[in-house]
Design a protein around this motif. Structure first.
Motif, PDB file in Angstrom:
ATOM      1  N   ASP A   8       8.886  -2.327  31.612  1.00 41.76           N
ATOM      2  CA  ASP A   8       8.563  -2.201  33.144  1.00 41.76           C
ATOM      3  C   ASP A   8       8.462  -3.653  33.750  1.00 41.76           C
ATOM      4  OD1 ASP A   8       8.384   0.438  33.442  1.00 41.76           O
ATOM      5  OD2 ASP A   8       6.157   0.433  33.166  1.00 41.76           O
ATOM      6  N   GLN A   9       8.271  -4.751  32.689  1.00 42.60           N
ATOM      7  CA  GLN A   9       7.965  -5.957  32.793  1.00 42.60           C
ATOM      8  C   GLN A   9       9.223  -6.723  32.314  1.00 42.60           C
ATOM      9  OE1 GLN A   9       5.314  -7.667  34.879  1.00 42.60           O
ATOM     10  NE2 GLN A   9       5.154  -5.389  35.216  1.00 42.60           N
ATOM     11  N   SER A  10       9.969  -6.136  31.769  1.00 41.18           N
ATOM     12  CA  SER A  10      11.166  -6.758  31.175  1.00 41.18           C
ATOM     13  C   SER A  10      10.773  -7.530  30.144  1.00 41.18           C
ATOM     14  CB  SER A  10      12.092  -7.096  32.139  1.00 41.18           C
ATOM     15  OG  SER A  10      12.687  -6.137  32.838  1.00 41.18           O
ATOM     16  N   ARG A  11      10.145  -7.540  29.081  1.00 40.53           N
ATOM     17  CA  ARG A  11       9.439  -8.494  28.318  1.00 40.53           C
ATOM     18  C   ARG A  11       8.692  -7.818  26.776  1.00 40.53           C
ATOM     19  NH1 ARG A  11       4.101 -11.316  30.191  1.00 40.53           N
ATOM     20  NH2 ARG A  11       2.711  -9.441  30.186  1.00 40.53           N
ATOM     21  N   PHE A  12       9.033  -8.712  26.037  1.00 42.56           N
ATOM     22  CA  PHE A  12       8.291  -8.025  24.602  1.00 42.56           C
ATOM     23  C   PHE A  12       7.185  -9.345  24.656  1.00 42.56           C
ATOM     24  CE2 PHE A  12      12.514  -7.131  24.310  1.00 42.56           C
ATOM     25  CZ  PHE A  12      12.630  -6.032  23.229  1.00 42.56           C
ATOM     26  N   VAL A  13       5.875  -8.717  24.396  1.00 42.97           N
ATOM     27  CA  VAL A  13       4.576  -9.467  24.421  1.00 42.97           C
ATOM     28  C   VAL A  13       4.034  -9.318  22.940  1.00 42.97           C
ATOM     29  CG1 VAL A  13       2.485  -9.470  25.776  1.00 42.97           C
ATOM     30  CG2 VAL A  13       4.562  -8.668  26.829  1.00 42.97           C
ATOM     31  N   LEU A  14       3.584 -10.396  22.933  1.00 42.94           N
ATOM     32  CA  LEU A  14       2.287 -10.703  21.701  1.00 42.94           C
ATOM     33  C   LEU A  14       1.109 -11.262  22.340  1.00 42.94           C
ATOM     34  CD1 LEU A  14       2.290 -10.810  18.554  1.00 42.94           C
ATOM     35  CD2 LEU A  14       3.232 -13.045  18.761  1.00 42.94           C
ATOM     36  N   GLU A  15      -0.004 -10.114  22.150  1.00 47.03           N
ATOM     37  CA  GLU A  15      -1.311 -10.620  22.544  1.00 47.03           C
ATOM     38  C   GLU A  15      -1.793 -11.546  21.642  1.00 47.03           C
ATOM     39  OE1 GLU A  15      -2.566  -9.602  25.610  1.00 47.03           O
ATOM     40  OE2 GLU A  15      -0.925  -8.403  25.752  1.00 47.03           O
ATOM     41  N   LEU A  16      -2.357 -12.620  22.222  1.00 47.86           N
ATOM     42  CA  LEU A  16      -3.083 -13.797  21.385  1.00 47.86           C
ATOM     43  C   LEU A  16      -4.569 -13.673  21.469  1.00 47.86           C
ATOM     44  CD1 LEU A  16      -0.206 -16.633  22.140  1.00 47.86           C
ATOM     45  CD2 LEU A  16      -0.356 -14.900  20.179  1.00 47.86           C
ATOM     46  N   ASP A  20      -4.731 -15.070  26.122  1.00 48.77           N
ATOM     47  CA  ASP A  20      -3.396 -15.723  25.838  1.00 48.77           C
ATOM     48  C   ASP A  20      -2.396 -14.617  25.480  1.00 48.77           C
ATOM     49  OD1 ASP A  20      -4.115 -18.249  26.782  1.00 48.77           O
ATOM     50  OD2 ASP A  20      -4.405 -18.998  24.932  1.00 48.77           O
ATOM     51  N   GLU A  21      -1.144 -14.861  25.999  1.00 38.46           N
ATOM     52  CA  GLU A  21       0.137 -13.889  25.370  1.00 38.46           C
ATOM     53  C   GLU A  21       1.142 -14.813  25.153  1.00 38.46           C
ATOM     54  OE1 GLU A  21       0.351 -10.878  28.099  1.00 38.46           O
ATOM     55  OE2 GLU A  21       1.148 -12.020  29.587  1.00 38.46           O
ATOM     56  N   ALA A  22       2.110 -14.489  24.321  1.00 34.31           N
ATOM     57  CA  ALA A  22       3.412 -14.968  24.274  1.00 34.31           C
ATOM     58  C   ALA A  22       4.403 -14.001  24.553  1.00 34.31           C
ATOM     59  CB  ALA A  22       3.604 -15.684  22.787  1.00 34.31           C
TER      60      ALA A  22
END
Length: 93
Positions: A8-16, A20-22
């Protein structure tokens, strides 16, 4: 830390740690099954830990499983990540 795909957000997410997130942004293209990986972002406080590569690994694995052809628009992917990871050549458009 697992990478998740948020279509839905067109992204791959890494919760930090903390809030923070990358992330790695993906943009579906008009051609069926093609996607552009446009940018990778890692907060300054988390750089140098291999997080961008972790995001890229997950995104390319997802692309392979989904049958996508990837256009690597992001300079990091083109100049740093892909030369060190030729195993992803099969999904490049």
């Amino acid at each position: 830390m697992p990478v998740t795909h948020d279509p839905d957000q067109s992204r791959f997410v890494l919760e930090l740690w903390g809030t923070d997130e990358a992330f790695l942004l993906d943009q579906p293209l008009e051609a069926d099954g093609q996607v552009a990986f446009t940018s990778v972002f890692v907060p300054d406080t988390h750089r140098g830990q291999g997080l961008a590569a972790q995001l890229a690994d997950a995104a390319f694995q997802h692309a392979r499983a989904a049958g996508w052809s990837v256009h690597p628009v992001c300079p990091y992917l083109r100049t740093a990540y892909l030369p060190r990871n030729p195993q992803h050549a099969d999904v490049l458009a």
